[in-house]
Scaffold this active site. Sequence first.
Site, PDB file in Angstrom:
ATOM      1  N   THR A   1       0.850  -1.313   0.094  1.00  0.00           N
ATOM      2  CA  THR A   1      -0.132  -0.024  -0.053  1.00  0.00           C
ATOM      3  C   THR A   1       0.659   1.332  -0.067  1.00  0.00           C
ATOM      4  O   THR A   1       1.757   1.447   0.635  1.00  0.00           O
ATOM      5  CB  THR A   1      -0.789   0.153   1.033  1.00  0.00           C
TER       6      THR A   1
ATOM      7  N   ARG B   1     -25.631 -12.362  34.087  1.00  0.00           N
ATOM      8  CA  ARG B   1     -26.296 -10.936  34.402  1.00  0.00           C
ATOM      9  C   ARG B   1     -27.831 -10.863  34.866  1.00  0.00           C
ATOM     10  O   ARG B   1     -28.588 -11.664  33.931  1.00  0.00           O
ATOM     11  CB  ARG B   1     -25.962 -10.132  33.173  1.00  0.00           C
TER      12      ARG B   1
ATOM     13  N   GLY C   1     -24.843  -4.380  27.512  1.00  0.00           N
ATOM     14  CA  GLY C   1     -25.380  -3.008  27.716  1.00  0.00           C
ATOM     15  C   GLY C   1     -24.355  -2.001  28.001  1.00  0.00           C
ATOM     16  O   GLY C   1     -23.222  -2.066  27.411  1.00  0.00           O
TER      17      GLY C   1
ATOM     18  N   GLN D   1     -15.818  -3.975  -0.449  1.00  0.00           N
ATOM     19  CA  GLN D   1     -16.158  -3.240  -1.710  1.00  0.00           C
ATOM     20  C   GLN D   1     -15.702  -4.033  -2.663  1.00  0.00           C
ATOM     21  O   GLN D   1     -16.309  -4.678  -3.828  1.00  0.00           O
ATOM     22  CB  GLN D   1     -16.332  -1.805  -1.901  1.00  0.00           C
TER      23      GLN D   1
ATOM     24  N   GLY E   1      -4.148   2.043  -2.782  1.00  0.00           N
ATOM     25  CA  GLY E   1      -4.693   1.281  -1.853  1.00  0.00           C
ATOM     26  C   GLY E   1      -5.474   0.063  -2.851  1.00  0.00           C
ATOM     27  O   GLY E   1      -4.680  -0.738  -2.955  1.00  0.00           O
ATOM     28  N   SER E   2      -6.656   0.289  -2.862  1.00  0.00           N
ATOM     29  CA  SER E   2      -7.507  -0.764  -3.831  1.00  0.00           C
ATOM     30  C   SER E   2      -6.660  -0.758  -5.145  1.00  0.00           C
ATOM     31  O   SER E   2      -6.719  -2.190  -5.683  1.00  0.00           O
ATOM     32  CB  SER E   2      -8.782  -0.520  -3.914  1.00  0.00           C
TER      33      SER E   2
ATOM     34  N   GLU F   1      -6.865  -6.672   3.404  1.00  0.00           N
ATOM     35  CA  GLU F   1      -6.636  -7.724   2.379  1.00  0.00           C
ATOM     36  C   GLU F   1      -7.944  -7.650   1.461  1.00  0.00           C
ATOM     37  O   GLU F   1      -8.596  -8.599   1.120  1.00  0.00           O
ATOM     38  CB  GLU F   1      -7.175  -8.781   3.260  1.00  0.00           C
ATOM     39  N   GLY F   2      -8.205  -6.448   0.917  1.00  0.00           N
ATOM     40  CA  GLY F   2      -9.089  -5.986  -0.113  1.00  0.00           C
ATOM     41  C   GLY F   2     -10.257  -5.756   0.587  1.00  0.00           C
ATOM     42  O   GLY F   2     -10.975  -6.297   1.449  1.00  0.00           O
ATOM     43  N   THR F   3     -10.850  -4.391   0.315  1.00  0.00           N
ATOM     44  CA  THR F   3     -12.139  -3.847   1.186  1.00  0.00           C
ATOM     45  C   THR F   3     -13.233  -4.755   0.734  1.00  0.00           C
ATOM     46  O   THR F   3     -13.226  -5.302  -0.381  1.00  0.00           O
ATOM     47  CB  THR F   3     -12.391  -2.432   0.717  1.00  0.00           C
TER      48      THR F   3
END
Lengths: 380, 252
Positions: free
Chosen positions: A122, A264, A335, A363, A127-128, A359-361
């Site tokens: 990168t 809880r 909570g 998208q 980037g991509s 590792e690759g978006t």
Amino acid sequence: MYLTELHEQVRDLARQFSDEVIRPAAEALDHDERFPSEIYDEMAKLGLFGIGVPEALGGPGFDSLTYALVMEELSRGYASVADQCGLVELIATLLVRHGTKEQQALLGDILGMRTKVAYCITEPEAGSDVNGIRTTAERDGTGWVLNGGKIWIHNAPVADLGFVLARTDKSAGHRGMSIFVVDLHAAGVERGPKEHKMGQRASQVGALNFTDVRLPATARLGEEGRGFHMMMSVLDKGRVGIAALAVGIAQAGLEAALDYAGTRKQFDRTIGEFQGVQFLLADMAKDIEAARLLVHSAASHIDRGLDATKACSMAKCFAADIAVARTADAVQVFGGSGYIRGFEVERLYRDAKICQIYEGTNQIQRVIIARELMKKGARG
Amino acid sequence: MKVLVPVKRVVDYSVRVRVKADGSGIDLNGVKMSMNPFDEIALEEAIRLREKGQVDDVTALSIGPRTVQDTLRAALAMGADKAVHIELPADTPIDSLAVAKLLDAIVREDGYSLVLLGKQAIDTDLGGTGPMLAGLLRWPQASFASELTLIDTHLRVVTETDSGLRTLELPLPAVVSADLRLNTPRYASLPNIMKARSRPITVRTPAELGVDVTPRLRQRAVSPPPARAKTAIRVESAADLVRSLRAEGALK
């Protein structure tokens, strides 16, 4: 099921190691952003780095499914630790497939964690779109001269050896990039400061700058101009690894939430007795199991030598998405406590987010899945 | 010097066992199986003795159908030098005495100087094999060892009893059973797990060893324990607690 006793044996080892060594250390490592050498040394002794490296080259020689099982278990302890395993696996796979004998001799120290590695792809403008890299390696006598800069590089602050993607031919696009093995202690290598991240904070990430770094002819990995393709060739395995890592984070969230729901008390009963909480737990469990099966299917594609591109992208995309969604649910089960530092689910939610990005978006994963669909049809 | 470590394949400690609907036994269908944890401790101790150079050879042995070879592979991956499988047809019931007789035969045939085994198996919790084997061999024995030192030709063993620790000295050959605190077993490394796949396993049969394994015990029925009554109560103060304990007869 489809797991052999050998698979289960290795998974159980990773599970036990994760429960006994990694998970108890995770909170402090997250807080201190510390590189846990002591854990990595122990992992190296157990052969948990370079899981797929053949026995002839000094590894244990396990299949990708085993690798996925180990990644999930390590990540259930702490995702940063799993990501170190994933990084070494990628570099080791590159060396096994494309390295010369001399380069493969590096594997011993890499698997033993005596040499720490960084995978340097990168850049600010790449980037991509990897084709946008501006780092160059120019011929200089028999060797090369490296110039440029990389960002968001895992291990950059601590690494000894960089595997750097650089342009060797400005006019050749994807065919004009090569990978170089770079001594990061050499003259001309400068490290940027450690980045402070949202999650996976024990992973040391930073920039690397190269100014007239001289490389010998033997520094190039594989053929000239094939760097992008070599990178792509290990991507499937990388995605299976990250997908398994995401499943591990989500599984840790489910375990914590289930435990909390059973103890809880509100309105004189455990909150797990309320259907509203039960449905959160049920959705976590079914999504995690679905993601896990996608991961195992993708890993089996690789192991059987099938085209694994779509399977790996589907696994990575789905597992990362459910890791974020279901750790958010784990926070919900806790909570107000779940929003407080020191509660595991708070960290898990932060650790999960990067899975949709690195590792690759996700998208890009969808683009790949769609492209494969268009190419091979709905059943391809 | 050779050490024999019998390892039993049992239901994994983390499994919640269920009784079969017809009450004939425990439902083992699809249940995770592992090496008996006490046997793992015994094996670890034997491997440590070899690493110290006090022992030349550690043999792991398991009795049962073919599947016990997976447990032997786990033993080899941990560091056992050899593996012996005494094969029985699937679903053959076997009791402690038959196991002890098989071990007795193997020990006499192969010449071991020490048998290190788990104090009991976590499936039946009988703990009979070690003492029976020592009886058959007419060897000294130490049960529930939490510390073991090999000095020349004798052993110093610290054992756990209800009233405290007891230190025993035994001449070799001997039988020693391992308790929980003897050591923490190592993890098997991935390369060793892989290498163990191709190591040879010697297969023997009870007939070859001249042992009749017909059980002298017959399991008539298995039933789950009755559900515990919910008797826990919340008390407001220490004084209330003492009063409640007195009322229950737990305090006088």
